[in-house]
Design a protein around this motif. Structure first.
Motif, PDB file in Angstrom:
ATOM      1  N   ALA A 371      35.321  34.976  47.808  1.00 22.14           N
ATOM      2  CA  ALA A 371      36.061  34.401  46.673  1.00 22.14           C
ATOM      3  C   ALA A 371      37.550  34.322  46.939  1.00 22.14           C
ATOM      4  O   ALA A 371      38.329  34.058  46.024  1.00 22.14           O
ATOM      5  CB  ALA A 371      35.813  35.252  45.437  1.00 22.14           C
ATOM      6  N   TRP A 565      48.953  38.225  48.286  1.00 24.70           N
ATOM      7  CA  TRP A 565      48.581  39.528  48.851  1.00 24.70           C
ATOM      8  C   TRP A 565      49.819  40.228  49.407  1.00 24.70           C
ATOM      9  O   TRP A 565      49.974  41.436  49.248  1.00 24.70           O
ATOM     10  CB  TRP A 565      47.551  39.371  49.968  1.00 24.70           C
TER      11      TRP A 565
ATOM     12  N   SER B 430      33.816  42.323  45.888  1.00 23.51           N
ATOM     13  CA  SER B 430      35.148  42.385  46.520  1.00 23.51           C
ATOM     14  C   SER B 430      36.159  42.961  45.541  1.00 23.51           C
ATOM     15  O   SER B 430      36.035  42.757  44.336  1.00 23.51           O
ATOM     16  CB  SER B 430      35.648  40.983  46.879  1.00 23.51           C
ATOM     17  N   PRO B 431      37.163  43.654  46.058  1.00 22.18           N
ATOM     18  CA  PRO B 431      38.256  44.059  45.162  1.00 22.18           C
ATOM     19  C   PRO B 431      38.810  42.825  44.456  1.00 22.18           C
ATOM     20  O   PRO B 431      38.857  41.739  45.032  1.00 22.18           O
ATOM     21  CB  PRO B 431      39.300  44.636  46.123  1.00 22.18           C
ATOM     22  N   TRP B 433      41.687  41.805  43.766  1.00 23.20           N
ATOM     23  CA  TRP B 433      42.850  41.113  44.322  1.00 23.20           C
ATOM     24  C   TRP B 433      42.472  40.173  45.459  1.00 23.20           C
ATOM     25  O   TRP B 433      43.261  39.308  45.842  1.00 23.20           O
ATOM     26  CB  TRP B 433      43.920  42.114  44.768  1.00 23.20           C
ATOM     27  N   LEU B 434      41.259  40.333  45.980  1.00 18.67           N
ATOM     28  CA  LEU B 434      40.808  39.423  47.029  1.00 18.67           C
ATOM     29  C   LEU B 434      40.305  38.094  46.454  1.00 18.67           C
ATOM     30  O   LEU B 434      40.054  37.151  47.196  1.00 18.67           O
ATOM     31  CB  LEU B 434      39.662  40.076  47.797  1.00 18.67           C
ATOM     32  N   CYS B 435      40.126  38.060  45.162  1.00 21.91           N
ATOM     33  CA  CYS B 435      39.507  36.884  44.545  1.00 21.91           C
ATOM     34  C   CYS B 435      40.572  35.920  44.021  1.00 21.91           C
ATOM     35  O   CYS B 435      41.513  36.335  43.338  1.00 21.91           O
ATOM     36  CB  CYS B 435      38.606  37.314  43.394  1.00 21.91           C
ATOM     37  N   GLU B 436      40.340  34.672  44.266  1.00 23.94           N
ATOM     38  CA  GLU B 436      41.238  33.624  43.772  1.00 23.94           C
ATOM     39  C   GLU B 436      41.343  33.659  42.257  1.00 23.94           C
ATOM     40  O   GLU B 436      42.397  33.391  41.677  1.00 23.94           O
ATOM     41  CB  GLU B 436      40.711  32.253  44.203  1.00 23.94           C
ATOM     42  N   TYR B 438      41.329  36.165  40.355  1.00 22.93           N
ATOM     43  CA  TYR B 438      42.299  37.188  39.938  1.00 22.93           C
ATOM     44  C   TYR B 438      43.718  36.646  40.098  1.00 22.93           C
ATOM     45  O   TYR B 438      44.566  36.808  39.207  1.00 22.93           O
ATOM     46  CB  TYR B 438      42.108  38.461  40.763  1.00 22.93           C
ATOM     47  N   THR B 439      43.963  36.010  41.220  1.00 21.64           N
ATOM     48  CA  THR B 439      45.295  35.445  41.454  1.00 21.64           C
ATOM     49  C   THR B 439      45.648  34.466  40.335  1.00 21.64           C
ATOM     50  O   THR B 439      46.770  34.447  39.831  1.00 21.64           O
ATOM     51  CB  THR B 439      45.336  34.716  42.813  1.00 21.64           C
ATOM     52  N   CYS B 442      46.509  36.239  37.234  1.00 19.59           N
ATOM     53  CA  CYS B 442      47.781  36.959  37.381  1.00 19.59           C
ATOM     54  C   CYS B 442      49.004  36.074  37.150  1.00 19.59           C
ATOM     55  O   CYS B 442      50.138  36.545  37.313  1.00 19.59           O
ATOM     56  CB  CYS B 442      47.877  37.590  38.753  1.00 19.59           C
ATOM     57  N   ALA B 453      47.105  45.066  41.142  1.00 19.11           N
ATOM     58  CA  ALA B 453      46.343  45.126  42.386  1.00 19.11           C
ATOM     59  C   ALA B 453      46.442  46.496  43.030  1.00 19.11           C
ATOM     60  O   ALA B 453      45.557  46.911  43.773  1.00 19.11           O
ATOM     61  CB  ALA B 453      46.855  44.053  43.347  1.00 19.11           C
ATOM     62  N   ASN B 454      47.512  47.214  42.737  1.00 21.48           N
ATOM     63  CA  ASN B 454      47.721  48.515  43.369  1.00 21.48           C
ATOM     64  C   ASN B 454      47.036  49.665  42.642  1.00 21.48           C
ATOM     65  O   ASN B 454      47.092  50.789  43.099  1.00 21.48           O
ATOM     66  CB  ASN B 454      49.220  48.821  43.432  1.00 21.48           C
TER      67      ASN B 454
END
Lengths: 587, 653
Positions: A371, A565, B430-431, B433-436, B438-439, B442, B453-454
């Motif tokens: 993802a 990231w 997946s965590p 923050w690895l996912c689009e 989530y971005t 955000c 994310a931290n």
């Protein structure tokens, strides 16, 4: 019906767990790799879970859990240290005077209902080395800070039998001597002793005479520390004011610049240690005149001393257990329990590799990144192309995070969780120290070399798969990034049998560059345990200045990292150690 | 706060910038990078100017949690003051920090003089129950536990540990105020009395003798009486529960309060809800933040003793709600306020501030209309959605989750995008923050702060199935069909790779609905196996096309032979799928592995509820209390809560 034995080391530092199935080492891992707390000392619940999973076992299938220390004997020593007045001064230390803790925690925290075997600390060290050496017989030599009472042991082993015949007792300890000077030089004890070893070649042995005053060699295997120079009975520090007077300087402040004096003290310490070890190894050979020597204990991680013992000592063959410090005690405990329960020697074959930790499949990596917007380069079913792409980057001066297969057990990254780079690059060492690993500039890096090419580049006549001894660099190539200031290197030899992909990478690098060697350092940042999972690796990649990450069949370049990231994780640091940084917690 | 160069002058995360002149500018330091998200999102605290400077101190409630940094109470206050005051301008320096505890509060107070404040506004107390215990505390608590069980331990904790620690912090506040000769406005925190409940597993601590069994039986009766509308009976039974647990269970007080409320006895109900809030404090369990009555009273006494201006939120909110109990109108969760709650609070604080500045005060109602949060409906909608997530992870009822999701969409239909994003990244292994997705979510700074994310605690993948249902239902209500894609993703994420090894039902995403269900409620170290604190353990199993599945379960009854009161060394464990009983297992106190199948007819596509119904636990409360006292003596934390069953392995394939 298999004999399933779990070995555990815990409650001091570097807790670990291993699984021995019918005498075969199936899995082993340190708890810190899962908890992400460097040197984590707590009971290794996560490593235990991992070992069961790897062995396809449930807790009901276990025959025995073996613990690497005798807690009652340890309590004797602790009481000797702290009674009568210190128990009142340090009430928090009282809770550590708890001989019931190992059994209680094994019952409560792991939930284990069956047989628990307690073995003595140095027995565990000796067993961890001998039973995995593949030697038919051996003298055993274990040296560390302290276990119960013993700090050094001498033993003899044959077949399934192992017997220690002499010990040196606390407070007389070569490990604590080394740690005391480590603390005096402003480094973290129980962690940075290897930094002092790495610092030594920068110095001159100007303080050997003074350091010899710290201890006295005695007959047989004995030696005594001159306790006026030490303070590890107080828990306030490791050394006394007398040591400062003896060396004529105040202790170095942590993180301050390194003076020539500090380097000279480090060198002098190394000289004294090597002389003591050589003397005691010669004594051991006089008592056990066989060809084989097995070593373990934290001091056995001093690869410079190991090199001298192999070259100058009386034994023809040396095996140092790769997780020689307390983590490896788990192996020793499990093997001793195996002998006790089965009457047979475990692990008849020599230990060929320490790839005993968890692995992650390409499918898992795919799912992880599914993802994300990161353009992961996919080399599934195209291993040659993956190797070629990696080599191209290495040859172009890139620094690569290399994550492959099962994680290593022990302190060294041996090609499963490694940072790799071209050793011929003049500026590579400084770059990796400063930008990638964010650590002290003087720290040397080790080479990994194809086994078949090792002799052409190093004064090394035998395999060194575990990076446990140093030798002189004797290469026609200029290898500044892995050659220490004294011309030595801590070599790892690699063969296709124990780590096929890493060997292929080295071969391909040689084909392209005529250099069969790569700089190999552990995949972590300063203060962080070596990475365990793909996520750990990715976070380390983001936080550091690595150029490229290779995880299983996939490759990710730094330039392709999503900006978000970097925004979230750059300038953040991994969780640090929770342990004491200035003193051993000897209680 | 982590160790840093102590020689550097800093206030929180801001370090004094030496610029050679007398003006003190504080700049956010990169050395504290990982803490930035807990503090005000400002790069610089400027040098003091002509404006009157008030420092705003506090915890997450004082940050405006869920709104931060889009809107903060400190900014709301400054804006209101400057809108009202004509002759004198005010600046409010925001030093509130999420998770601020007593240990961090004292050095923060000590550093405040560097900012040259003209006044302090102090809004803390919700995190004070989390006192760091010293070795001597453990011994005292062990002794108390032996003397009188958990009621006595609670009493000793409050009297000898909590209140002295709070008093020390307030003493520091007084010293700072006196040293700087500045006034203080002190706020007494309030709690969502009506609606907040502890997590379901936090029932009752170990009681002496057979007390726990009596309590469990009474609880069933009290709940049945409530359902039946027999409120008088419910009051009687719940009162008996309180007697039985000696005021150590929030559940007993909540049942009693609910019954009283149903009978219209609101004053008594308020008291019982307050005692429900207080009952969890000092049990050495991990629970949601709150300010117990004893600390509220200490704050009031301290304010009176030192002449502080007081904003007593319990009184203020009671007035504001015309005597009704505080609920979702004022609170998103336990203590974090809605826009209405913040508005009332800020208006009251402003009035006190005007008084300190010798300005005329204003009727509260008129100030309420002047408070300007500058929040858009979308910001507020998002805060409600974050609250839904937060409530879910504290085990709040489905109705609360549904309310926040629906409210969110009612305020701004655009929030559906966030909900779809959440469904995407939270279902994945997946965590986040690895996912689009989530971005994308955000893009809101408030989201970025809350779901940082931290922050590993916030970002573990939990069994959010109640929340998923609430989201999907709210979306459906807004004509957005999300279920089909959700189920598809669920199947892909939960079943990929599980064909051979099976679904690990002990993984958080299959069983942990809350933060604390991950590792348990004790403050001590975790275990290598899962403990069930309720009679019913719930797991979520994902199915593509229904067909019979095989389960492997390694479990046991808790405790050792010597701990048991009777001879109940065995018991029956019933397994239910989607409410249908599929097998009953004879289990014992030793680990045993059971294999059983789940019939195709009991399963359905998507998520399935797999429940283990444990036998009633058979243990000696006295022995359990003695063991907990032993743990305390050794410097460890006690177990506190009875365990119904223990599981080492649970897979479905």
């Amino acid at each position: 019906m298999s004999l399933n034995i779990i070995g555990i080391s815990a409650h001091f530092h570097d807790s670990a767990c291993c699984l021995l199935q019918d005498g075969k080492l199936v899995a082993a891992a340190q708890e810190e790799r899962f908890s992400r707390i460097k040197h984590d000392a707590s009971l290794p619940c996560s490593a235990f879970h991992y070992c069961l999973r790897e062995g396809n076992l449930t807790i009901a299938d276990l025959d025995c859990i073996a613990y690497y220390e005798d807690p009652r004997k340890k309590l004797e020593r602790q009481l000797w240290m702290c009674l009568p007045e210190r128990s009142a001064k340090r009430p928090e230390a009282l809770s550590r005077l708890d001989a019931g803790r190992p059994e209680r925690e094994i019952r409560e925290m792991l939930g284990f209902e069956g047989q628990i075997e307690f073995v003595e600390h140095h027995q565990a060290h000796a067993a961890s080395s001998y039973y995995f050496s593949g030697f038919p017989e051996a003298a055993t030599f274990t040296v560390d800070g302290v276990g119960e009472w013993a700090t050094t042991s001498y033993g003899v082993a044959q077949g399934s039998d192992l017997r220690l015949f002499e010990e040196v007792h606390f407070p007389h300890s070569l490990g604590l001597l080394y740690s005391s000077i480590t603390a005096y030089l402003g480094f973290d004890v129980n962690d940075a002793e290897y930094k002092v070893m790495g610092l030594a070649p920068y110095g001159e042995p100007r303080y050997v005479e003074q350091l010899w005053q710290l201890l006295e060699l005695r007959e047989n295997g004995q030696f005594q520390l001159n306790m006026r120079y030490f303070d590890f009975l107080s828990e306030e520090g490791m050394y006394s004011e007398e040591l400062c007077r003896l060396l004529g300087r105040e202790p170095r402040q942590p993180e301050s610049s390194l003076s020539q004096f500090a380097k000279d003290v480090a060198r002098s310490l190394q000289v004294v240690l090597e002389e003591v070890l050589l003397a005691k190894v010669r004594y051991l050979h006089s008592r056990v005149p066989v060809d084989y020597l097995c070593m373990a204990g934290g001091v056995a991680l001093n690869c410079v001393a190991n090199g001298r013992i192999r070259r100058e000592g009386p034994f023809r063959h040396l095996f140092v257990q790769p997780a020689a410090s307390d983590a490896g005690g788990a192996l020793g405990a499990a093997t001793l329990a195996h002998v006790h329960l089965s009457g047979e020697r475990p692990a008849q074959e020599p230990l060929r590799h320490v790839l005993l930790g968890p692995a992650f499949s390409s499918a898992e990596v795919v799912r992880l990144f599914a993802a994300s917007s990161a353009p992961l380069k996919d080399f599934r079913e195209r291993e040659d192309e993956l190797i070629e792409a990696t080599v191209q980057r290495l040859a172009a001066g890139k620094v690569v995070g290399w994550f492959q297969g099962r994680m290593e057990f022990g302190p060294r990254a041996l090609g499963a969780r490694s940072i790799l780079a071209d050793p011929r690059d003049e500026g590579m060492r400084d770059r990796i120290n400063a930008l990638v690993k964010k650590r002290e500039a003087f720290r040397p890096f080790a080479p990994a070399v194809l086994q078949s090419r090792a002799a052409e580049h190093f004064a090394l006549s035998h395999p060194s798969p575990f990076m446990l001894e140093t030798c002189q660099v004797a290469s026609p190539l200029h290898l500044p990034a892995i050659t220490h200031v004294d011309g030595s290197a801590r070599v790892q030899t690699v063969d296709g049998e124990s780590n096929a992909r890493f060997a292929k990478l080295l071969s391909a690098f040689e084909q392209q560059t005529q250099c069969p060697i790569l700089l190999n350092t552990s995949f972590n940042l300063r203060g962080e345990p070596i990475v365990c999972t793909p996520i750990d690796a990715l976070l380390c990649f983001i936080r550091s200045d690595l150029d490229c990450l290779v995880i299983e069949d996939f490759l990710l370049d730094r330039d392709d990292l999503p900006i978000a990231w970097l925004d979230w994780f750059r300038h953040t640091s991994p969780q640090g150690s929770r342990l004491s940084r200035t003193v051993y917690t000897l209680l | 706060m982590r160790q840093h160069d102590t020689a550097a002058k800093h206030v929180g995360i801001w370090e004094l910038q030496e610029n050679g002149n007398a003006s003190h500018i504080f700049v956010r330091s990169s050395a504290y990078r990982e803490e930035w998200r807990h503090w005000a999102d400002v790069d610089c605290i400027p040098a003091k100017g002509a404006r009157k400077r008030f420092v705003w101190l506090g915890e997450s409630a004082a940050r405006g949690y869920f709104f931060d940094p889009l809107c903060t109470p400190a900014r709301m206050l400054e804006s209101l003051c400057n809108a009202v005051l004509t002759e004198q301008q005010v600046e409010v320096i925001d030093l509130a920090r999420v998770d601020l505890n007593l240990n961090e509060l004292i050095p923060l107070l000590a550093s405040i003089s560097l900012l040259e404040p003209d006044g302090l506004i102090f809004f803390a107390g919700n995190n004070w129950d989390n006192v760091e215990l010293k070795p001597e505390h453990f011994s005292a608590l062990a002794m108390a536990l032996r003397e009188g069980g958990y009621p006595r331990l609670q009493e000793v904790f409050q009297r000898d540990i909590l209140l002295p620690a709070c008093a020390a912090a307030l003493q520091k506040l007084a010293e700072v105020a006196a040293q700087l000769s500045i006034p203080v406005i002190l706020l007494v925190p309030e709690f969502n009395l009506l609606e907040w409940r502890n997590e379901p597993a936090m029932q009752v601590p170990y009681l002496r003798g057979e007390g726990n069994m009596r309590w469990y039986n009474a609880r069933e009766q009290a709940e049945a009486a409530l359902v039946a509308g027999a409120y008088v009976d419910a009051v009687e039974i719940a009162t008996e529960m309180v007697r039985c647990d000696k005021e150590t269970s929030s559940v007993s007080f909540s049942l009693l309060a609910t019954a009283l409320l149903k009978m219209g006895r609101i004053g008594e109900a308020r008291t019982m809800f307050e005692r429900a809030r207080d009952a969890s404090c000092g049990l050495l369990l991990s629970h949601s933040p709150r300010c117990p009555t004893a600390v509220q009273e200490l704050l009031r006494r301290d304010a009176a003793a030192h002449g502080y201006a007081l904003v007593d939120l319990p009184r203020l909110f009671e007035q504001h709600l015309s005597g009704e109990l505080p609920d979702r109108r004022l609170f998103f969760d336990y203590c974090h306020m809605t826009l209405e709650g913040l508005t009332v609070t800020i208006a009251a604080v402003a009035n006190q501030l005007f008084s300190l500045l010798k300005q005329k005060s204003h009727p509260l109602q008129s100030l309420l209309t002047m408070v300007d949060s500058r929040l858009t409906p979308e910001d507020e909608a998002r805060a409600h959605f974050l609250a839904a997530i937060h409530n879910a992870h504290y085990g709040q009822p489905d109705g609360v989750l549904a309310y926040h999701c629906q409210r969110s969409l009612a305020l701004s239909p655009a929030c559906s995008t966030d909900m779809l994003c959440y469904l995407d990244f939270q279902v994945r292994s997946s965590p986040h923050w690895l996912c689009e997705s989530y971005t994308q979510m955000c893009s809101s700074l408030a989201v970025r702060r809350y779901l940082s994310a931290n922050d590993g605690r916030r970002t573990d993948k939990l069994a959010d199935f109640s929340l998923y249902q609430a989201i999907i239902a709210a979306l459906a209500h807004n004509d957005i069909e999300a279920r089909e894609a959700f189920v598809k993703l669920l199947q892909a994420e939960y079943l990929d790779g599980a064909q051979t090894v099976g679904q690990d039902l002990l993984a958080y995403r299959h069983r942990a609905r809350t933060f604390r269900e991950r590792t348990g409620y004790s403050l001590g170290q975790g275990r290598a196996y899962v403990q069930a604190y309720e009679k019913r353990s719930l797991f979520y199993l994902v199915v593509a096309t229904p067909s019979a599945l095989s389960c492997q379960l390694t479990c046991r009854l808790p405790g050792k032979r010597g701990d048991r009161a009777g001879s109940a060394l065995h018991g029956q464990l019933e397994v239910l799928v989607n409410g249908r009983s599929v097998v009953t297992l004879d289990i014992a106190e030793e680990w045993q592995t059971y294999t059983f199948s789940l019939p195709e007819a009991a399963l359905r596509e998507g998520e399935n509820r797999l429940e283990l119904l444990w036998p009633w636990p058979a243990f000696s409360g006295d022995a359990a209390l003695e063991q907990d006292a032993g743990r305390l003596e050794r410097g460890s934390f006690p177990k506190v809560l009875p365990v119904f069953g223990e599981i080492h392995v649970f897979t479905a394939c």
